[in-house]
Structure formats: structure tokens, C-alpha cells
Design a protein around this motif. Sequence first.
Motif, short mmCIF file in Angstrom:
data_model
loop_
_atom_site.label_atom_id
_atom_site.label_comp_id
_atom_site.label_asym_id
_atom_site.label_seq_id
_atom_site.Cartn_x
_atom_site.Cartn_y
_atom_site.Cartn_z
N TRP A 147 -4.83 -5.96 6.76
CA TRP A 147 -4.75 -6.28 5.33
C TRP A 147 -5.98 -7.05 4.85
N LEU A 148 -6.55 -7.89 5.70
CA LEU A 148 -7.80 -8.56 5.32
C LEU A 148 -8.92 -7.55 5.13
N ASN A 150 -8.53 -4.34 4.36
CA ASN A 150 -8.22 -3.58 3.14
C ASN A 150 -8.61 -4.35 1.90
N ALA A 151 -8.28 -5.64 1.87
CA ALA A 151 -8.60 -6.45 0.70
C ALA A 151 -10.11 -6.52 0.49
N LEU A 154 -11.36 -2.95 -0.72
CA LEU A 154 -10.95 -2.71 -2.11
C LEU A 154 -11.68 -3.63 -3.07
N GLY A 155 -11.76 -4.90 -2.70
CA GLY A 155 -12.42 -5.86 -3.58
C GLY A 155 -13.87 -5.50 -3.85
N ALA A 180 -10.64 -7.08 -8.88
CA ALA A 180 -11.43 -7.01 -7.66
C ALA A 180 -12.09 -8.35 -7.36
N ILE A 183 -9.58 -10.62 -5.96
CA ILE A 183 -9.30 -10.34 -4.55
C ILE A 183 -10.38 -10.95 -3.66
N LEU A 187 -9.96 -13.96 -0.91
CA LEU A 187 -10.42 -13.90 0.48
C LEU A 187 -11.30 -15.10 0.82
N TYR A 190 -9.16 -18.12 1.25
CA TYR A 190 -8.43 -18.06 2.53
C TYR A 190 -9.34 -18.45 3.69
N SER A 255 -6.97 3.04 -1.65
CA SER A 255 -5.86 2.82 -2.57
C SER A 255 -4.68 3.75 -2.26
N LEU A 258 -2.94 2.57 0.95
CA LEU A 258 -2.08 1.40 0.72
C LEU A 258 -0.78 1.79 0.02
#
Length: 344
Positions: A147-148, A150-151, A154-155, A180, A183, A187, A190, A255, A258
Motif C-alpha cells: 500500500w505504501l 501504491n500510494a 499514484l501520488g 495526489a 497523498i 506519505l 508517515y 487505479s 486498487l
Amino acid sequence: MVAAIGRAIAFLREKQILHKLGVAISIAVIAAACYVLYHQVRGIDVDDVLAAIQKISPHSILLAGLFVAAGYFTLTFYDLFALRTIGRNDVPYRTAALSAFTSYSIGHNVGASVFTGGAVRYRIYSAWGLDGIDVAKICFLAGLTFWLGNAAVLGMGIAYHPEAASSIDQLPPWVNRLLALAIIGGLAVYVIWVSIKPRRVGRGSWTVELPGGPLTMLQIAIGIVDLGFCALAMYVLVPDEPNLGFVVVAVIFVSATLLGFASHSPGGLGVFDAAMLVGLWQMNKEELLAGMLLFRMLYYIVPFVLSVVILAVREIVIGARMKRMDRLSAALDPKPIRQDPTPG
């Protein structure tokens, strides 16, 4: 406020509201995708799709296969990273590679990958003394890496080309760019959060220590490389004209992937396809479907068959080894001969 949010989440879990909501969302996504897919393919001639498949050059198919193989090779580092994070440095790479390849390829095809992939992982890792909690931690950390990545993809992709996402979500490009950037900002926050001090999630024996800042960056890099190879495999199989560029295809591909995961349908069947057809509306539908069918063959069917064969052979070898050990044990430790107490 944090305590209030925690109590609210605990209440939702106790009443199984989150589970029911997740099921409802999955059903809604699948239903919407089926409706869209029906309207997208109802005028398509199957013979035209088969003819389009034959037109794809063997060089493109071979190149896509190599990208898929590279993607699955990258997947092996999901499990290896998770094993090292929970302190199991004794488990060799070959075991992590076997677990990652078989669990992901079977989970992708069967659906509900958290349970199916977890069952495959447990069968393999239990031979090394890992229990169910250890396997659950590995699944969590591997999922976090996914998921990191993917983010991040996508971002960065949507921030660079927001129009690509607009073809799927129908939002204005400027809204997608703001999303975006949010996102990417999330990140960054995080990474800073886990860099300040050690962070843990879970309770009791289920506690998992999150990777720190540098290791989180490594997680993101692994996820980006994995998705990059998969997107490249799709890119070489879609029609050459119009040439939308790799970034556009990658954003739409991620996209669609997901959305497929959100539906929990096996291989994102129906959902992934509908999103790709809507997102790449500029392309010839028959040629696009041909490329998507070949991608499914290379990314889903072939690895699934290989995984089933590998696991079957492994079980046969383990069974034969156990029988041989039982016979050896019986030969080395024979039962004592019973003496007749009655005098001769």
C-alpha cells in the motif's frame, strides 16, 4: 480525541459494522463494475478480439513476460523484508521467495488474498517454527509495503498527469492533483512519524513494531519497483496508437488494480477490466481487450499454475520424507520382543 476515535473503532468492530460495511462496499463496487463492463463490451465481436491477440507481436509478449517475472521477483522481497522486521533472520531467502510467489499468485486468483495467501504462508513458514501470529505479522508488513508503494506511485503519477485519473473518477484534473499532493504529503508525514521514535501497532503478542524512517523508504522503493514492472508489462501489451505514454497507462493500471483489490473479486475480475476500458477509452476496445487478456494469462494464470504445481510437488516430497523417516525410526528403535512367561 484520539481516545474517542479508538472507542468508536472498537464499538464498530464489536458490532461487526466495519465487516458489514466492507462487504457492502465490495458488492457495490462489483455491481457497478459489471454494469459498466456490460455497456463497454456489449458491441464487441469475439472474433475481432481473437484477431487482435494474433496481431500482438511475439516480441511484445516475451517482453511483457519478462516484466511480469521481474515483478514477481520483486514480490519476494515483501516477505523477506517482513521476516527481517519481526526478527526472523534465520529464515533463508529461498523460503521467503517460495512463500511470496505462491501466496500472492494463489491469492490473486482465488480472491480474499488475506486469508488464502495467509494460509499458504502458514503452511510454508510453520516448518521454520513460525506460528499464526508471526504469519499475521508478515501479512501485515507485506501489505503495508504494497500500500505504501501504491500510494507513492499514484501520488506521483496523478500529480504529474492528473487527467489520467480524471478518466476514471470523473473529477476535475485540479481536484485530482490536490488529492495526489495530499497523498504525497501523507506519505511524508508517515515517514517523519516513524522516524521520530519507534512506533508500534497492535496489542499484546499481536504487537508489530513499524519500520523506521530509512526502512520505510526501502518499503516504498520495493512497492514502486514492483508496480513499475507490472505497469510496464501492461504498457507493452496495450495498443500502440494512440500513444498515451507510460505515465498515463501506469496511473490507470494502478487505479484499476486498487479497485480490483477493493472488490475482493478473484483477480479483480470485472472490476479491473471495466476500469481499464473506461480509463483508456481512447484506445480500440478489441485491441485493448486483447492486451488485457494476455496480461491476465501472463500475470495470473501462468503463475497460478506454477504455484499449484510447486506446492503439490513440495507436499509429495515432504510426505515421502516423513514416511522414510518413520521407517528409519522404526528400524533404529524396534519394539521389544514379548517373552512368554510360561516355563518351557
